[in-house]
Design an enzyme around this catalytic site. Structure first.
Site, short mmCIF file in Angstrom:
data_model
loop_
_atom_site.label_atom_id
_atom_site.label_comp_id
_atom_site.label_asym_id
_atom_site.label_seq_id
_atom_site.Cartn_x
_atom_site.Cartn_y
_atom_site.Cartn_z
CG ASP A 71 -8.09 -1.62 -2.58
OD1 ASP A 71 -8.52 -0.95 -2.45
OD2 ASP A 71 -7.01 -0.97 -2.35
CG HIS A 94 -2.08 1.00 1.22
ND1 HIS A 94 -2.03 2.33 1.53
CD2 HIS A 94 -3.81 0.83 1.15
CE1 HIS A 94 -2.98 2.74 1.18
NE2 HIS A 94 -4.06 2.25 0.79
#
Length: 432
Positions: A367, A309
């Site tokens: 995600d 991330h």
């Protein structure tokens, strides 16, 4: 923020020294106040992407990317996702405290009874092409809400701000579901007041008028967690867009539409869609070693989407809870008939077992798991970002309300480092 700084930094430019106040937040790094830098020294700062600039002070959300920490009003996101539900988190973000039972009941009632949209909006939807992307539809429809609800557009009226906030949180699932139904050619399904927020959204997406539809509680819980884990994420691109738009005094619906438009960008809200597209590119389980090797090759442009991330340098605190829901959903629905989900499960195992990814801290993020869940539920990838948008609406609304009430609020006006031509004289076209 207090106007009294306990210490300062001295900046020397040529033979001039300027004292710049330093403020200490309740969490996070100290902040250097440069508001008077230009008036005192005649220079601006240069920070492309504003990644080292605090554009506001806020009490809503805090992220520590090194520790892998995400707090909403001080509460860790994993505790909220495990023990709370989306509308309770909405209340927390909007009003600053967890609600009492009576406050939550009142809030849920107000949201539930605002979920229907103006009937004339049906005609607005039908003006779009059938193959229009749902995000294109949502951007247009949300921006048009000011035409359908002009009684809640005065940003200087606290009551109108409150009504607009409730309307957006309540109607966003209805609008997203209508955009989905429109693109697949099915009739719109009205919201039901007897269903909770997540179940209502699933009903509006998957029910049809010709038969009864019962929402599975496992799927409703997973959807509620997706909403909760995406509710707010500090001053990201779309939130900053909402704040910048609102700094001009624009009506709330226009501001949220601006946030939706920004979220549509693949570098922001399209991460879970990109993850599913990567899984489709891999195609079958036997090709996973090939793509793992490519991900390790620094000369290969291929990247594992859904791993690591930009903000969280250790692990995504939302991923653990989302993985639990992903496992529950896949156990319920199975993966045998879906090669994409088979690839996802095996890729997760391979990456978690590989020392390379552990060393690089490239763990599956929110995600990755949310994309798997939405795929398993039957949503097309084009709906992933609209679901992200409806989840993030409460964050945008909370940040918008905070900014409007801030006495330091002023219209946003970033500066620039100009590198173009200096003053030139116009020449007639015949002499060019």
């Amino acid at each position: 923020m207090s106007d009294t700084a306990k210490r300062s930094a001295k900046l020397t430019i040529d033979d001039q020294s300027i004292d710049l106040p330093i403020y200490s937040p309740t969490a996070g790094p100290d902040v250097l106040d440069i508001r008077k830098l230009y008036s005192q020294a005649g220079v601006f700062t240069y920070d492309p992407g504003f990644t080292s600039t605090a554009s506001c002070d806020s009490t809503i959300t805090f992220i520590d990317g090194i520790k892998g920490e995400l707090l909403h009003r001080g509460y860790p996101i994993d505790q909220l996702a495990e023990n709370s539900h989306y509308l309770e988190v909405c209340y927390l973000l909007m009003y600053g405290e967890l609600p009492t039972a009576a406050e939550l009941e009142d809030f849920e009632f107000r949201v539930t009874h605002h979920t229907m949209v103006h009937e004339q909006m049906m005609n607005f939807f039908r003006g779009f092409r059938r193959d229009a992307h749902p995000m294109a539809i949502m951007t247009g429809v949300i921006g048009a809400m000011s035409a359908f609800y002009p009684d809640s557009t005065d940003v200087n009226d606290p009551w109108q701000r409150e009504v607009a906030s409730i309307r957006m949180i309540a109607k966003m699932p209805t609008i997203a579901a209508m955009a989905y139904k429109y693109t697949i050619g099915q009739p719109f399904v009205y919201p039901r007041n007897d269903l909770d927020y997540a179940s209502n959204f699933l009903s509006m997406c998957f029910a049809v008028p010709c038969e009864d539809y019962e929402v599975n509680p496992v799927l409703a819980r997973a959807m509620d967690r997706i909403f909760t884990l995406h509710a707010d994420h500090e001053q990201n691109a779309s939130t900053s867009t909402v704040r910048l738009a609102s700094s001009s005094g624009a009506n709330p619906f226009a501001c949220i539409a601006a946030g939706v438009a920004c979220l549509w960008g693949p570098a922001h809200g399209g991460a879970n869609q990109a993850c599913l597209e990567m899984l489709q590119e891999i195609g079958t389980v036997d090709r996973i070693p090939e793509f793992i090797a490519r991900a390790k090759d620094k000369d290969d442009p291929f990247r594992l989407m859904g791993f690591g991330h930009r903000v969280y340098k250790n692990f995504d605190p939302r991923a653990k809870v989302m993985k639990q829901s992903a496992d529950e959903v896949l156990e319920l629905l199975g993966v045998d008939n879906n090669p994409i989900l088979q690839v996802a499960k095996e890729l997760e195992k391979a990456a978690l077992a590989d020392p390379y990814f552990a060393e690089k801290k490239l763990f599956p993020n929110v995600d990755f798991y949310s994309g798997i869940i939405l795929e398993a539920m039957g949503f097309p990838t084009s709906m992933f970002t609209p679901i992200f948008a409806l989840s993030r609406t409460v964050g945008w609304v909370s940040q918008w309300k905070e900014m409007i009430a801030d006495p330091q609020n002023k219209i946003g006006r970033p500066r620039q480092l100009y590198l173009g031509e200096t003053s030139r004289n116009y020449t007639d076209i015949e002499t060019r």
